[in-house]
Design a protein around this motif. Structure first.
Motif, PDB file in Angstrom:
ATOM      1  N   ALA A  58       0.864  -1.184   0.000  1.00 43.45           N
ATOM      2  CA  ALA A  58       0.000   0.000   0.000  1.00 43.45           C
ATOM      3  C   ALA A  58       0.897   1.230   0.000  1.00 43.45           C
ATOM      4  N   GLN A  60       2.881   4.354  -2.826  1.00 44.87           N
ATOM      5  CA  GLN A  60       2.860   4.974  -4.145  1.00 44.87           C
ATOM      6  C   GLN A  60       4.122   4.665  -4.934  1.00 44.87           C
ATOM      7  N   GLU A 114      -9.628   2.863  -6.272  1.00 43.88           N
ATOM      8  CA  GLU A 114      -8.844   2.462  -5.094  1.00 43.88           C
ATOM      9  C   GLU A 114      -7.749   1.450  -5.426  1.00 43.88           C
ATOM     10  N   LEU A 117      -4.110   2.579  -5.242  1.00 39.65           N
ATOM     11  CA  LEU A 117      -3.465   2.813  -3.950  1.00 39.65           C
ATOM     12  C   LEU A 117      -2.579   1.656  -3.500  1.00 39.65           C
ATOM     13  N   SER A 118      -2.674   0.510  -4.157  1.00 34.68           N
ATOM     14  CA  SER A 118      -1.860  -0.630  -3.735  1.00 34.68           C
ATOM     15  C   SER A 118      -1.478  -1.478  -4.939  1.00 34.68           C
TER      16      SER A 118
END
Length: 170
Positions: A58, A60, A114, A117-118
């Protein structure tokens, strides 16, 4: 002259108890040095191994998190087990299955926001392990598929991971 006198001496010179104690010591030494018995150590060989672990990151900047060639500390079953070298980092694509007409389907990139994000990654770690009859051992910790493992580095600590694959290289 009697062979053993009233004080227990043989020919009046040597005590029988001293002879018995000397024979016990002699037989003990012969038993230790001539017949040492089975050794307790088991023959072990050390071979290179590769361990695969799936990590959900998780973050960037995952491209700079794991670098091939660097070391990562590992913890196996809550026991520190030294460090292994990161051999390969493979990013897994985030896809979803879309059913099509006729019972077939296709995979497309996951459109949910979302997902950005991971990332899911497969890390291939390499190092040496002792090869025993019941499997490979790294720093006195058995390691097998499904073994709980943790990875720790300068800027990360991943717990609740499991070994996905382990290969013994020749």
């Amino acid at each position: 002259m009697a062979v053993i006198d009233s004080q227990g001496r043989l020919f009046g010179k040597i005590n029988i108890l001293d002879i018995g104690a000397g024979l016990i010591i002699l037989f003990t030494l012969i038993g230790i040095f001539v017949f040492p018995g089975a050794t307790t150590s088991v023959a072990q060989t050390t071979k290179p191994v590769e361990v695969e672990v799936v990590v959900r990151v998780a973050a960037q900047n995952v491209n700079t998190l794991f670098k091939p060639g660097e070391q990562t500390k590992i913890i196996i079953r809550n026991q520190p087990a030294g460090a292994l070298k990161i051999k390969e980092v493979k990013e897994l694509p985030d896809t979803v299955f879309v059913p099509m007409d006729g019972g077939k389907g296709t995979y497309i990139p996951d459109p949910r926001p979302e997902v950005a994000l991971s990332k899911n990654m497969i890390l291939t770690l390499s190092g040496n392990a002792q090869i025993r009859d019941d499997g490979p051992v790294i720093s006195n910790n058995k390691i097998k598929i499904g073994t709980p493992i943790e990875l720790e580095g300068f800027s990360y600590s991943f717990a609740n991971l499991n070994v996905r694959d382990i290969r013994i290289l020749d």
